[in-house]
Write a protein that holds these residues in place. Structure first.
Motif, short mmCIF file in Angstrom:
data_model
loop_
_atom_site.label_atom_id
_atom_site.label_comp_id
_atom_site.label_asym_id
_atom_site.label_seq_id
_atom_site.Cartn_x
_atom_site.Cartn_y
_atom_site.Cartn_z
N ALA A 53 0.84 -1.19 0.00
CA ALA A 53 0.00 0.00 0.00
C ALA A 53 0.88 1.24 0.00
N THR B 51 -4.23 7.06 -2.72
CA THR B 51 -3.84 5.81 -2.08
C THR B 51 -3.87 4.68 -3.09
N TYR C 199 -3.16 0.19 -3.56
CA TYR C 199 -3.11 -1.07 -2.83
C TYR C 199 -2.82 -2.25 -3.73
N LYS D 186 -6.98 -5.15 -1.04
CA LYS D 186 -8.03 -4.15 -1.21
C LYS D 186 -9.28 -4.57 -0.44
N THR E 28 -5.99 -0.54 5.01
CA THR E 28 -6.14 0.89 4.77
C THR E 28 -4.86 1.60 5.20
N LEU F 228 -0.80 1.49 8.75
CA LEU F 228 -1.43 0.48 7.91
C LEU F 228 -2.38 -0.32 8.79
#
Length: 124
Positions: A49, A58, A60, A65, A69, A81
């Motif tokens: 990420a 952002t 990923y 996904k 986050t 993270l």
């Protein structure tokens, strides 16, 4: 000197959550991109990420996904993270990296600073 230090790894069960932290110091600026890579046993590193220096972009790895986050708190000079619904295949050493360019790249060579890693182990 500029550096990033990861923390928050541990041994958890399938389905559990962890939040990794990346504390930046020295000349790491809010305009730098921040990202997370991981390296599983016997495998090469892979991009997990990333978040741009502006903070609105952002990116990923497809397999994380909806579960992971990435975020940053510029006031605290820290990136995070959040990892939910962890799976055994998430087991790896996780590394925080920073890029002067402010742009997120999917190769380790895109970054200028990196930490020593924090280990995440997910049991079945």
């Amino acid at each position: 000197q500029a550096q990033v230090v990861e923390s928050g790894g541990g041994l958890v069960h399938t389905g559990d959550s962890l939040r990794l932290s990346c504390a930046a110091s020295g000349r790491i600026l809010s305009t730098y991109a921040m990202a997370w890579f991981r390296q599983a046993p016997g495998k090469e590193d892979e991009f997990v990420a990333g978040i741009s220096g502006a903070g609105y972009g952002t990116y990923y790895l497809d397999s994380v996904k909806g579960r992971f986050t990435i975020s940053r708190d510029n006031a605290r000079n820290t990136a995070y993270l959040q990892m939910n619904s962890l799976k055994p295949e998430d087991t790896a050493d996780y590394y925080c990296v920073a890029a002067i360019s402010g742009l997120v790249g999917r190769r380790m060579t895109s970054y200028d600073y990196w930490g020593q890693g924090t280990r995440v182990t997910v049991s079945s």
